[in-house]
Motif scaffolding. Structure first.
Motif, PDB file in Angstrom:
ATOM      1  N   SER A 117      -7.112  22.281  -2.526  1.00 47.84           N
ATOM      2  CA  SER A 117      -6.580  23.088  -3.617  1.00 47.84           C
ATOM      3  C   SER A 117      -6.496  22.250  -4.892  1.00 47.84           C
ATOM      4  N   LYS A 118      -7.225  22.684  -5.905  1.00 44.70           N
ATOM      5  CA  LYS A 118      -7.224  21.949  -7.167  1.00 44.70           C
ATOM      6  C   LYS A 118      -5.841  21.953  -7.805  1.00 44.70           C
ATOM      7  N   GLU A 119      -5.125  23.088  -7.708  1.00 48.18           N
ATOM      8  CA  GLU A 119      -3.803  23.185  -8.328  1.00 48.18           C
ATOM      9  C   GLU A 119      -2.802  22.238  -7.687  1.00 48.18           C
ATOM     10  N   ASP A 120      -2.801  22.173  -6.342  1.00 53.06           N
ATOM     11  CA  ASP A 120      -1.869  21.277  -5.661  1.00 53.06           C
ATOM     12  C   ASP A 120      -2.197  19.814  -5.939  1.00 53.06           C
ATOM     13  N   ARG A 121      -3.470  19.494  -5.941  1.00 54.17           N
ATOM     14  CA  ARG A 121      -3.870  18.109  -6.248  1.00 54.17           C
ATOM     15  C   ARG A 121      -3.416  17.719  -7.655  1.00 54.17           C
ATOM     16  N   LEU A 122      -3.619  18.614  -8.621  1.00 54.51           N
ATOM     17  CA  LEU A 122      -3.200  18.317  -9.989  1.00 54.51           C
ATOM     18  C   LEU A 122      -1.690  18.187 -10.104  1.00 54.51           C
ATOM     19  N   ALA A 123      -0.963  19.008  -9.355  1.00 52.90           N
ATOM     20  CA  ALA A 123       0.501  18.910  -9.391  1.00 52.90           C
ATOM     21  C   ALA A 123       0.951  17.549  -8.864  1.00 52.90           C
ATOM     22  N   TYR A 124       0.371  17.097  -7.765  1.00 51.34           N
ATOM     23  CA  TYR A 124       0.738  15.786  -7.227  1.00 51.34           C
ATOM     24  C   TYR A 124       0.308  14.679  -8.186  1.00 51.34           C
ATOM     25  N   LEU A 125      -0.888  14.800  -8.761  1.00 48.07           N
ATOM     26  CA  LEU A 125      -1.350  13.770  -9.701  1.00 48.07           C
ATOM     27  C   LEU A 125      -0.485  13.703 -10.956  1.00 48.07           C
ATOM     28  N   ASN A 126      -0.031  14.862 -11.441  1.00 45.61           N
ATOM     29  CA  ASN A 126       0.755  14.896 -12.678  1.00 45.61           C
ATOM     30  C   ASN A 126       2.210  14.503 -12.488  1.00 45.61           C
ATOM     31  N   HIS A 127       2.742  14.625 -11.280  1.00 46.23           N
ATOM     32  CA  HIS A 127       4.181  14.434 -11.101  1.00 46.23           C
ATOM     33  C   HIS A 127       4.568  13.247 -10.231  1.00 46.23           C
ATOM     34  N   LEU A 128       3.644  12.682  -9.498  1.00 45.69           N
ATOM     35  CA  LEU A 128       3.973  11.537  -8.649  1.00 45.69           C
ATOM     36  C   LEU A 128       3.160  10.323  -9.087  1.00 45.69           C
ATOM     37  N   PRO A 129       3.776   9.147  -9.096  1.00 43.37           N
ATOM     38  CA  PRO A 129       3.019   7.950  -9.445  1.00 43.37           C
ATOM     39  C   PRO A 129       2.067   7.571  -8.311  1.00 43.37           C
ATOM     40  N   GLY A 130       1.018   6.870  -8.634  1.00 41.50           N
ATOM     41  CA  GLY A 130       0.110   6.374  -7.605  1.00 41.50           C
ATOM     42  C   GLY A 130      -1.245   7.033  -7.597  1.00 41.50           C
ATOM     43  N   GLY A 131      -1.372   8.165  -8.253  1.00 35.99           N
ATOM     44  CA  GLY A 131      -2.672   8.811  -8.380  1.00 35.99           C
ATOM     45  C   GLY A 131      -3.267   9.278  -7.066  1.00 35.99           C
ATOM     46  N   GLU A 132      -4.562   9.078  -6.939  1.00 37.13           N
ATOM     47  CA  GLU A 132      -5.310   9.542  -5.767  1.00 37.13           C
ATOM     48  C   GLU A 132      -4.833   8.869  -4.481  1.00 37.13           C
ATOM     49  N   LEU A 133      -4.413   7.614  -4.575  1.00 35.28           N
ATOM     50  CA  LEU A 133      -3.897   6.916  -3.400  1.00 35.28           C
ATOM     51  C   LEU A 133      -2.656   7.616  -2.849  1.00 35.28           C
ATOM     52  N   MET A 134      -1.793   8.095  -3.723  1.00 40.81           N
ATOM     53  CA  MET A 134      -0.593   8.805  -3.293  1.00 40.81           C
ATOM     54  C   MET A 134      -0.952  10.128  -2.623  1.00 40.81           C
ATOM     55  N   LEU A 153      10.639  15.026   1.921  1.00 38.97           N
ATOM     56  CA  LEU A 153      10.670  16.328   1.268  1.00 38.97           C
ATOM     57  C   LEU A 153      11.482  16.421  -0.027  1.00 38.97           C
ATOM     58  N   PRO A 154      12.669  15.817  -0.134  1.00 35.71           N
ATOM     59  CA  PRO A 154      13.435  16.005  -1.380  1.00 35.71           C
ATOM     60  C   PRO A 154      12.711  15.590  -2.660  1.00 35.71           C
ATOM     61  N   PRO A 155      12.051  14.418  -2.713  1.00 27.89           N
ATOM     62  CA  PRO A 155      11.332  14.110  -3.960  1.00 27.89           C
ATOM     63  C   PRO A 155      10.191  15.091  -4.246  1.00 27.89           C
ATOM     64  N   VAL A 156       9.500  15.514  -3.198  1.00 23.91           N
ATOM     65  CA  VAL A 156       8.410  16.467  -3.395  1.00 23.91           C
ATOM     66  C   VAL A 156       8.965  17.801  -3.883  1.00 23.91           C
ATOM     67  N   MET A 157      10.087  18.233  -3.284  1.00 24.22           N
ATOM     68  CA  MET A 157      10.695  19.499  -3.716  1.00 24.22           C
ATOM     69  C   MET A 157      11.157  19.424  -5.161  1.00 24.22           C
ATOM     70  N   LEU A 158      11.793  18.336  -5.529  1.00 23.96           N
ATOM     71  CA  LEU A 158      12.324  18.225  -6.888  1.00 23.96           C
ATOM     72  C   LEU A 158      11.234  18.031  -7.934  1.00 23.96           C
ATOM     73  N   LEU A 159      10.283  17.151  -7.652  1.00 14.11           N
ATOM     74  CA  LEU A 159       9.280  16.810  -8.653  1.00 14.11           C
ATOM     75  C   LEU A 159       8.146  17.827  -8.748  1.00 14.11           C
ATOM     76  N   ILE A 160       7.784  18.444  -7.644  1.00 16.04           N
ATOM     77  CA  ILE A 160       6.624  19.330  -7.659  1.00 16.04           C
ATOM     78  C   ILE A 160       7.046  20.792  -7.574  1.00 16.04           C
ATOM     79  N   ASP A 161       7.701  21.181  -6.494  1.00 13.17           N
ATOM     80  CA  ASP A 161       8.097  22.581  -6.345  1.00 13.17           C
ATOM     81  C   ASP A 161       9.173  22.976  -7.356  1.00 13.17           C
ATOM     82  N   GLY A 162      10.060  22.056  -7.674  1.00 13.87           N
ATOM     83  CA  GLY A 162      11.174  22.362  -8.564  1.00 13.87           C
ATOM     84  C   GLY A 162      10.826  22.377 -10.040  1.00 13.87           C
ATOM     85  N   ASN A 163       9.643  21.959 -10.391  1.00 15.48           N
ATOM     86  CA  ASN A 163       9.238  21.948 -11.795  1.00 15.48           C
ATOM     87  C   ASN A 163       8.707  23.329 -12.171  1.00 15.48           C
TER      88      ASN A 163
END
Length: 107
Positions: free
Chosen positions: A12-29, A61-71
């Motif tokens: 999913s392009k949208e999910d990948r972009l959400a993780y790339l935009n909100h979590l440090p580490g880029g593609e490795l993360m 889950l909490p950081p993912v919920m707050l940074l990605i789902d919660g935005n």
């Protein structure tokens, strides 16, 4: 849920972009989360190491919920996801987190 999340991170392009935009580490993360979601899904499906998998998920889950789902602003303004659909997805994530906490503390 974890199998679908792992699949979504790869396809999913949208999910990948959400993780790339909100979590440090880029593609490795993204790849790290993919592997973690896959291993945790296998642990839950096989029935082995369920408590350990739930403990890891309760921390993950909490950081993912707050940074990605919660935005909500990101999803609503940038990706055009309806507000109540995002609230439904966030509520489902909170329910999964609660289940993980119960499984993690069940001794």
């Amino acid at each position: 849920m974890l199998c679908l999340q792992a699949y979504s991170l790869q396809h999913s392009k949208e999910d990948r972009l959400a993780y790339l935009n909100h979590l440090p580490g880029g593609e490795l993360m993204i790849q790290l989360f993919f592997v973690l979601y896959g291993i945790l899904a296998l642990a839950f499906l096989s029935g082995y190491y369920v408590t350990l998998a739930a403990q890891i998920l309760a921390v993950l889950l909490p950081p993912v919920m707050l940074l990605i789902d919660g935005n909500v602003a990101y999803w609503h303004n940038t990706r055009r996801v309806e507000f109540w659909n995002q609230m439904k997805l966030l509520g489902e994530s909170v329910g999964i987190f609660g289940t993980a906490v119960i499984l993690a503390t069940d001794g």
